[in-house]
Every structure is written in C-alpha cells, then in structure tokens.
Design a protein around this motif. Structure first.
Motif, short mmCIF file in Angstrom:
data_model
loop_
_atom_site.label_atom_id
_atom_site.label_comp_id
_atom_site.label_asym_id
_atom_site.label_seq_id
_atom_site.Cartn_x
_atom_site.Cartn_y
_atom_site.Cartn_z
N ARG A 38 1.20 -1.15 -0.18
CA ARG A 38 -0.04 0.00 0.27
C ARG A 38 1.05 1.48 0.05
NH1 ARG A 38 -5.26 0.90 2.95
NH2 ARG A 38 -5.31 -0.97 2.44
N GLU A 39 0.80 1.69 -0.91
CA GLU A 39 1.62 3.15 -1.26
C GLU A 39 0.55 4.76 -0.70
OE1 GLU A 39 4.41 3.95 -2.74
OE2 GLU A 39 5.42 1.96 -3.46
N LEU A 40 1.55 5.48 0.53
CA LEU A 40 0.18 6.15 1.12
C LEU A 40 1.09 7.81 0.60
CD1 LEU A 40 -0.25 4.73 4.07
CD2 LEU A 40 -1.96 5.07 2.26
N LYS A 41 -0.04 8.69 0.48
CA LYS A 41 0.57 9.92 -0.11
C LYS A 41 1.58 10.54 1.38
CE LYS A 41 -3.16 11.03 -2.73
NZ LYS A 41 -4.29 12.07 -3.79
N GLN A 46 3.42 6.11 5.85
CA GLN A 46 3.48 4.52 4.85
C GLN A 46 4.70 4.08 5.40
OE1 GLN A 46 3.58 4.52 0.86
NE2 GLN A 46 4.36 2.14 1.86
N PRO A 47 3.56 2.26 5.25
CA PRO A 47 4.34 1.34 6.28
C PRO A 47 5.59 0.61 5.57
CG PRO A 47 1.95 0.79 5.40
CD PRO A 47 2.77 2.65 4.82
N ARG A 48 6.29 0.79 6.74
CA ARG A 48 7.90 -0.26 6.01
C ARG A 48 8.45 -0.33 7.02
NH1 ARG A 48 8.17 5.56 6.46
NH2 ARG A 48 8.94 6.38 7.82
N ILE A 49 9.50 -1.95 6.69
CA ILE A 49 9.90 -2.61 7.85
C ILE A 49 11.17 -2.41 7.88
CG2 ILE A 49 10.56 -5.45 8.42
CD1 ILE A 49 7.50 -5.35 8.32
N ALA A 50 12.21 -2.52 8.37
CA ALA A 50 14.13 -2.03 8.26
C ALA A 50 14.42 -3.25 9.76
CB ALA A 50 14.41 -0.51 8.51
N PHE A 51 15.64 -3.91 8.34
CA PHE A 51 16.31 -4.20 9.99
C PHE A 51 17.47 -3.83 10.06
CE2 PHE A 51 13.83 -7.90 8.03
CZ PHE A 51 12.59 -8.57 9.31
N SER A 52 17.92 -3.41 11.14
CA SER A 52 19.34 -2.86 11.18
C SER A 52 20.13 -3.85 11.61
CB SER A 52 19.20 -1.68 12.36
OG SER A 52 20.18 -1.04 12.45
N PHE A 53 21.72 -3.68 10.76
CA PHE A 53 22.33 -4.79 11.58
C PHE A 53 23.64 -3.49 12.48
CE2 PHE A 53 20.23 -6.77 8.78
CZ PHE A 53 19.96 -8.03 8.60
N ARG A 54 23.94 -3.67 13.20
CA ARG A 54 25.28 -3.27 14.18
C ARG A 54 26.19 -3.76 13.65
NH1 ARG A 54 22.57 2.29 14.91
NH2 ARG A 54 20.64 1.14 15.36
N PRO A 55 27.55 -3.33 13.71
CA PRO A 55 28.74 -3.85 13.66
C PRO A 55 29.91 -4.64 14.73
CG PRO A 55 28.96 -0.87 12.57
CD PRO A 55 27.59 -1.25 13.52
N PHE A 62 12.71 -3.12 13.12
CA PHE A 62 11.20 -2.37 13.55
C PHE A 62 10.26 -2.19 12.22
CE2 PHE A 62 14.82 0.23 12.32
CZ PHE A 62 15.14 0.89 11.62
N ALA A 63 8.82 -1.66 12.62
CA ALA A 63 8.40 -1.02 11.55
C ALA A 63 7.52 -0.15 11.83
CB ALA A 63 7.11 -2.30 11.71
N ASN A 64 7.15 0.32 10.54
CA ASN A 64 6.39 2.20 11.20
C ASN A 64 4.54 1.36 10.31
OD1 ASN A 64 6.03 5.41 11.15
ND2 ASN A 64 5.42 4.73 8.71
N LEU A 65 4.06 1.73 10.80
CA LEU A 65 2.93 1.18 10.61
C LEU A 65 2.17 2.36 10.35
CD1 LEU A 65 2.10 0.08 14.11
CD2 LEU A 65 2.69 -1.56 12.29
N ARG A 66 0.98 2.75 9.25
CA ARG A 66 0.09 3.21 8.59
C ARG A 66 -0.86 4.31 10.01
NH1 ARG A 66 -5.03 0.81 6.65
NH2 ARG A 66 -3.96 -1.78 6.86
N GLN A 89 4.01 1.13 19.73
CA GLN A 89 4.12 2.32 20.61
C GLN A 89 3.85 3.68 19.06
OE1 GLN A 89 6.06 4.11 24.19
NE2 GLN A 89 4.94 5.67 24.01
N GLY A 90 2.43 3.78 19.75
CA GLY A 90 2.17 5.19 18.51
C GLY A 90 2.22 4.52 17.24
N ARG A 91 2.95 4.71 16.25
CA ARG A 91 2.86 4.00 14.74
C ARG A 91 4.34 2.87 14.25
NH1 ARG A 91 -0.27 6.49 11.53
NH2 ARG A 91 -0.91 8.57 11.93
N GLN A 92 4.89 3.63 15.51
CA GLN A 92 6.42 2.56 15.47
C GLN A 92 6.23 0.84 16.38
OE1 GLN A 92 9.01 3.68 13.73
NE2 GLN A 92 7.80 5.19 13.76
N ALA A 93 6.35 -0.20 16.07
CA ALA A 93 6.89 -1.70 16.70
C ALA A 93 8.15 -1.68 16.08
CB ALA A 93 6.29 -1.81 15.60
N TRP A 94 8.76 -2.55 16.89
CA TRP A 94 10.52 -3.22 16.81
C TRP A 94 10.75 -4.71 17.92
CZ3 TRP A 94 8.51 0.38 19.79
CH2 TRP A 94 8.29 0.21 20.72
N SER A 95 10.93 -5.07 17.25
CA SER A 95 11.48 -7.33 18.15
C SER A 95 12.04 -6.88 19.05
CB SER A 95 12.29 -7.15 16.55
OG SER A 95 13.83 -6.03 16.83
N GLN A 96 11.79 -7.79 20.07
CA GLN A 96 12.00 -8.17 21.47
C GLN A 96 13.40 -9.22 21.09
OE1 GLN A 96 7.83 -7.31 23.40
NE2 GLN A 96 7.76 -8.17 21.95
#
Length: 153
Positions: A38-41, A46-55, A62-66, A89-96
């Motif tokens: 789903r593309e939002l203006k 905009q819903p999106r997911i990211a995997f963050s890899f640290r050194p 984490f995910a941004n919810l619509r 919380q809010g528009r954000q979700a994250w792994s545990q």
C-alpha cells in the motif's frame, strides 16, 4: 554550506536493491528496508519495515505502521502465517530479541504482514512483498560486518 554537507553525509548510501527491498549504509550501521504494498501519500504514514545491522553484531527489526496503535495493543508480524510478537507504541513497532527467527522465516517465506489495532479499536494489516528481502538482508549484514572490520583502521 556546512549544514548541507552534514545533511548529505547523514544520508543513507544505497548498497543494493531488488524488488521493493533495498540495503543502505548509514554512518553507524546498515539497514535492509522494505515498503508495504500500500502506497500512501504521506511519507510519515507509509508502512515500512527495516532490519538494522550493527557492527557489534546486534540486529534490530522495526516497522512503521500506517495508523497509530491503541495503547497496550498487540502488534504481530507474520511470515507465511508464522506469528512473531513485536513491541509497539504510536506508529512504531520493534522486535524483542526474535530477529533471527524472523529473518530465518523470511528466507523461505512467501508472504509477510504486520497486524495491529488502531486507537479506534479497528484491526489493520499492512502487507509486504518478500521479493528482494534476502538480498537486502544479506547486503546489510555484509555492510555491517565490513564496518566492524574497519573499526580502528
């Protein structure tokens, strides 16, 4: 002039892209990012997911919810129906601490969705394509490993 240069330095550098997923290098870490079907203006919604890899080897998802979540609501990510609980919380979700299991499921999965409940009590689901997720995750992990190897150089 210095401010513009600083902003450019903080912009993520693309590492790879396939389908609706891409890997980026940032100053402190590397990310694999995907956008929902789903593309939002409004980019903030905009819903999106990211995997963050640290050194240092840490991985965060984490995910941004619509929509804004109802306080105390459950957020679930599911790969081919296999559910994983997220904090949110809010528009954000994250792994545990379940990042490796989510990544393993994505390597063989064909469907990805994130489901939560909004402030009005309505359940909503954001659907994500999986094509390109393996390439983005592998590229982001390799990027972070390279950063780890360059520390102190």
């Amino acid at each position: 002039m210095i401010g513009a240069a600083l902003l450019l330095a903080l912009q993520p550098t693309p590492v790879s892209a396939e389908g609706r997923w891409a890997a980026f290098e940032l100053p402190s870490h590397c990310e694999a990012r995907g956008r929902a079907w789903r593309e939002l203006k409004d980019a903030a919604e905009q819903p999106r997911i990211a995997f963050s890899f640290r050194p240092d080897g840490r991985i965060e998802m984490f995910a941004n919810l619509r929509r804004v979540m109802r306080e105390g609501a459950t957020v679930m990510i599911a790969v081919d129906g296999q559910p994983f609980l997220l904090a949110g919380q809010g528009r954000q979700a994250w792994s545990q601490g379940n990042e490796q299991a989510i990544i393993a499921a994505l390597r063989t999965g064909s469907r990805l969705r994130v489901t939560a409940t909004d402030r009005a009590g309505r359940r909503f689901t954001d659907y994500y394509p999986i094509d390109g997720v393996q390439t983005a995750i592998d590229a982001a992990a390799a990027c972070a490993a390279k950063k780890a190897g360059n520390k102190g150089a």
